[in-house]
Design a protein around this motif. Structure first.
Motif, PDB file in Angstrom:
ATOM      1  N   MET A  51       0.857  -1.181   0.000  1.00 52.83           N
ATOM      2  CA  MET A  51       0.000   0.000   0.000  1.00 52.83           C
ATOM      3  C   MET A  51       0.893   1.231   0.000  1.00 52.83           C
ATOM      4  SD  MET A  51      -2.983  -1.282  -0.177  1.00 52.83           S
ATOM      5  CE  MET A  51      -4.055   0.121   0.150  1.00 52.83           C
ATOM      6  N   VAL A  52       0.681   2.108  -0.980  1.00 50.74           N
ATOM      7  CA  VAL A  52       1.602   3.229  -1.182  1.00 50.74           C
ATOM      8  C   VAL A  52       0.851   4.534  -1.408  1.00 50.74           C
ATOM      9  CG1 VAL A  52       3.330   1.697  -2.215  1.00 50.74           C
ATOM     10  CG2 VAL A  52       1.723   2.931  -3.692  1.00 50.74           C
ATOM     11  N   THR A  53       1.535   5.632  -1.149  1.00 53.11           N
ATOM     12  CA  THR A  53       1.044   6.943  -1.549  1.00 53.11           C
ATOM     13  C   THR A  53       1.246   7.096  -3.050  1.00 53.11           C
ATOM     14  OG1 THR A  53       3.224   7.878  -1.026  1.00 53.11           O
ATOM     15  CG2 THR A  53       1.533   8.013   0.680  1.00 53.11           C
ATOM     16  N   ASN A  54       0.243   7.649  -3.730  1.00 54.88           N
ATOM     17  CA  ASN A  54       0.331   7.750  -5.187  1.00 54.88           C
ATOM     18  C   ASN A  54      -0.767   8.681  -5.701  1.00 54.88           C
ATOM     19  OD1 ASN A  54       1.125   7.229  -7.827  1.00 54.88           O
ATOM     20  ND2 ASN A  54      -0.194   5.441  -8.009  1.00 54.88           N
ATOM     21  N   PRO A  55      -0.367   9.824  -6.328  1.00 55.35           N
ATOM     22  CA  PRO A  55       0.998  10.240  -6.664  1.00 55.35           C
ATOM     23  C   PRO A  55       1.699  10.871  -5.474  1.00 55.35           C
ATOM     24  CG  PRO A  55      -0.554  11.895  -7.393  1.00 55.35           C
ATOM     25  CD  PRO A  55      -1.378  10.761  -6.847  1.00 55.35           C
ATOM     26  N   SER A  56       3.035  10.856  -5.541  1.00 57.37           N
ATOM     27  CA  SER A  56       3.831  11.501  -4.514  1.00 57.37           C
ATOM     28  C   SER A  56       5.209  11.810  -5.084  1.00 57.37           C
ATOM     29  CB  SER A  56       3.947  10.612  -3.267  1.00 57.37           C
ATOM     30  OG  SER A  56       4.509  11.344  -2.191  1.00 57.37           O
ATOM     31  N   SER A  57       6.079  12.320  -4.231  1.00 59.22           N
ATOM     32  CA  SER A  57       7.456  12.624  -4.626  1.00 59.22           C
ATOM     33  C   SER A  57       8.320  12.505  -3.391  1.00 59.22           C
ATOM     34  CB  SER A  57       7.562  14.035  -5.215  1.00 59.22           C
ATOM     35  OG  SER A  57       7.152  14.997  -4.255  1.00 59.22           O
ATOM     36  N   SER A  58       9.627  12.518  -3.584  1.00 61.92           N
ATOM     37  CA  SER A  58      10.565  12.550  -2.466  1.00 61.92           C
ATOM     38  C   SER A  58      11.139  13.953  -2.427  1.00 61.92           C
ATOM     39  CB  SER A  58      11.688  11.522  -2.653  1.00 61.92           C
ATOM     40  OG  SER A  58      12.500  11.456  -1.492  1.00 61.92           O
ATOM     41  N   PRO A  59      10.703  14.775  -1.471  1.00 69.78           N
ATOM     42  CA  PRO A  59      11.038  16.211  -1.483  1.00 69.78           C
ATOM     43  C   PRO A  59      12.542  16.442  -1.504  1.00 69.78           C
ATOM     44  CG  PRO A  59       9.513  15.678   0.309  1.00 69.78           C
ATOM     45  CD  PRO A  59      10.002  14.392  -0.234  1.00 69.78           C
TER      46      PRO A  59
END
Length: 544
Positions: free
Chosen positions: A219-227
């Motif tokens: 289970m993942v965050t989506n969409p996201s980014s690595s700041p």
């Protein structure tokens, strides 16, 4: 007016005192500006009193910019990117609250240096964000709970801001910020604050439950980014991207929040087994920490090549600092985190301002004291600090306060750490393991874990008034060789903790320096039954 100010300030500042030894007579007669310039000269003599001044100055700024308001009508606000000292109509970045490292760093020193009673302004903002973020969660994500992206303002604006892919779409700002509330409880045991902030904590966790989606069995965050990092798109030479599912920082933050919910409910007497079960089950489905193609901590779910290997953000090392998901008890992850830190620094990362200060903290946690010392000299030198004011500067920022406010916290990592938790001693007297899930956990107070050689060389040192998780006040003295001479640990609550000296690893029998304390015996790891008001004096075993 000055006398009133000094009296008021000393009520807070006097809780902590630091000495790193004596500077020379020649250094003492120099102006502060000249001493800052000298720090930037690698051949210059170490100036311990200037560093102690910088430590105190960071606390001075925090005391001056994070004051609670009137009881019952507290409208106080936390320091933003320029604190309360912004003097221009259109400041850099709007003098906002940036939530992917900057506001977090502003409050790092508040707990460990005895200023937890000045945290109310931050909690006020978190509650404002909670209210505004509920609207954003519903209208933008069709979700319950609350969400805030990477920037907010004095009104708690929680919608995406700017138009910058590596930052704008990241929606874990409130999730990272609420971990400070978790830490405040761990340091102080203050149930009233925890009860006040629990609705916001629960709403943040609820958004996480709603937002996560399945991807490759996790289970993942989506969409996201690595700041605020970018990666090269596989198969498209010269092309980069930022948006990707399940970056490591998101997984770690949600693991922290989900893991604390059942504990908070138990402490507050909240009977909501259904919600505790949901977060516990979802926590188990988050992607684990893993190693990348270079043997470091992976930043994304895929082994992408970084577009900028020297990026100032080290979001994938949040599990090292400020969180505690990677410790020396897991040698594989610990060494991988060291590899990641070296990778950033070797490629030009950790430069002026908050990037340098964050690397000092990481080096302290990763037991690399000489790197911490090197980065401190870089940050305090004239290229990164205004030599007439000691204020943080660097890069495009004419003045940004986070590096100055973070300085006391990262310096403190050299003397005292309490982020590790352990299960009880085995019958053999060894620590069973680093404890992170489901069993009795006690804070481990680690004395002098990352003391650089220079920080002792001018006659030893002394610090008093540092606070720990588990609510202890610690006073430490060390000699010119960097060896502990004595430590005094005073309990402020009825908590049990363990204490060790140096870098001995949890779970390894007879690994560490033997110490002694009356009422706690002798060994590398001592158990302290911290009845409120109890005082323990710790020395090297066999020393009077």
């Amino acid at each position: 007016m000055r006398a009133e100010h000094v009296t008021d300030y000393q009520r807070y500042a006097g809780r902590v005192e630091l000495s790193l030894g004596a500077s020379t007579a020649a250094q003492r007669v120099m102006k502060t500006s000249a001493r800052v310039v000298a720090v930037g000269n690698i051949k210059a003599q170490w100036d311990p009193e200037l560093v102690a001044l910088w430590f105190s100055f960071g606390r001075y700024l925090f005391i001056s910019t994070s004051r609670p308001g009137k009881e019952g009508d507290d409208r106080s606000l936390p320091p933003n990117l320029q604190g309360v000292w912004n003097d221009v109509y259109t400041p850099m970045w709007g003098s906002k609250y940036t939530l992917n490292i900057n506001l977090q760093m502003n409050y790092w020193a508040s707990l460990v240096t005895g200023l937890s009673d000045l945290v109310t302004p931050l909690n006020n903002l978190l509650k404002k964000m909670g209210a505004e973020g509920r609207k954003v969660a519903a209208e933008m994500y069709n979700s319950t709970g609350t969400v805030t992206h990477h920037n907010t303002d004095m009104w708690g604006d929680s919608a995406p801001q700017d138009n910058y892919a590596p930052a704008t779409f990241w929606n874990m700002g409130a999730t990272w910020m609420i971990t400070h509330v978790i830490e405040q409880y761990r340091f102080t045991g203050d149930k009233a604050v925890l009860r006040d902030m629990f609705p916001t904590l629960k709403d943040i966790a609820q958004f996480g439950l709603d937002f996560l989606t399945e991807h490759k069995g996790y289970m993942v965050t989506n969409p996201s980014s690595s700041p605020e990092n970018t990666f090269m798109i596989p198969g498209k030479p010269g092309s980069s991207a930022a948006v990707a599912p399940g970056p490591t920082v998101d997984n770690v933050l949600l693991r922290e929040v989900f893991g604390f919910i059942p504990e908070a409910q138990a402490v507050l007497g909240i009977n909501d087994e259904a919600f505790a079960k949901k977060v516990t089950e979802m926590r188990a489905r988050l992607p684990p920490l893993r190693l990348n193609q270079y043997g470091g901590i992976a930043e994304w779910m895929e082994d992408y090549e970084e577009a900028n290997p020297g990026n100032g953000h080290v979001s994938h090392l949040v599990p090292v600092y400020p969180l505690n998901h990677i410790t020396s008890a897991n040698e594989t992850l610990f060494e991988a985190a060291r590899t990641s830190l070296h990778h950033r620094l070797d490629n030009g990362g950790g430069t002026c301002g908050w990037p340098a200060v964050w690397t000092i903290a990481l080096a302290g946690r990763l037991q690399l004291p000489e790197i911490a010392h090197e980065r401190l000299l870089l940050q305090l030198g004239p290229g990164c600090t205004w030599n007439r004011t000691l204020l943080n500067m660097g890069g495009t920022a004419p003045f940004q306060i986070d590096g100055s406010l973070g300085a006391p916290a990262v310096i403190a990592e050299a003397f005292l750490q309490s982020h590790e938790t352990v299960s009880p001693l085995t019958s053999s007297g060894a620590m069973a393991k680093n404890s992170t899930d489901g069993e009795a956990k006690f804070p481990l107070l680690r004395l002098l874990p990352s003391l650089p050689k220079a920080w002792a060389a001018n006659g030893g040192g002394h610090i008093q008034g540092l606070r720990t998780r588990g609510a202890f006040i610690v006073e430490l003295d060390w000699n010119q060789a960097g060896e502990l001479t004595t430590a005094k640990l005073t309990s402020e609550a009825d908590n049990t903790v363990y204490v060790t000296l140096g870098q001995g690893r949890v779970g390894m029998e007879n690994n560490g320096t033997r110490i002694q304390a009356e009422g706690a015996g002798t060994g590398a790891f001592l158990r302290l039954e911290g009845k409120k008001g109890a005082v323990f004096t710790v020395t090297l075993a066999g020393k009077k």
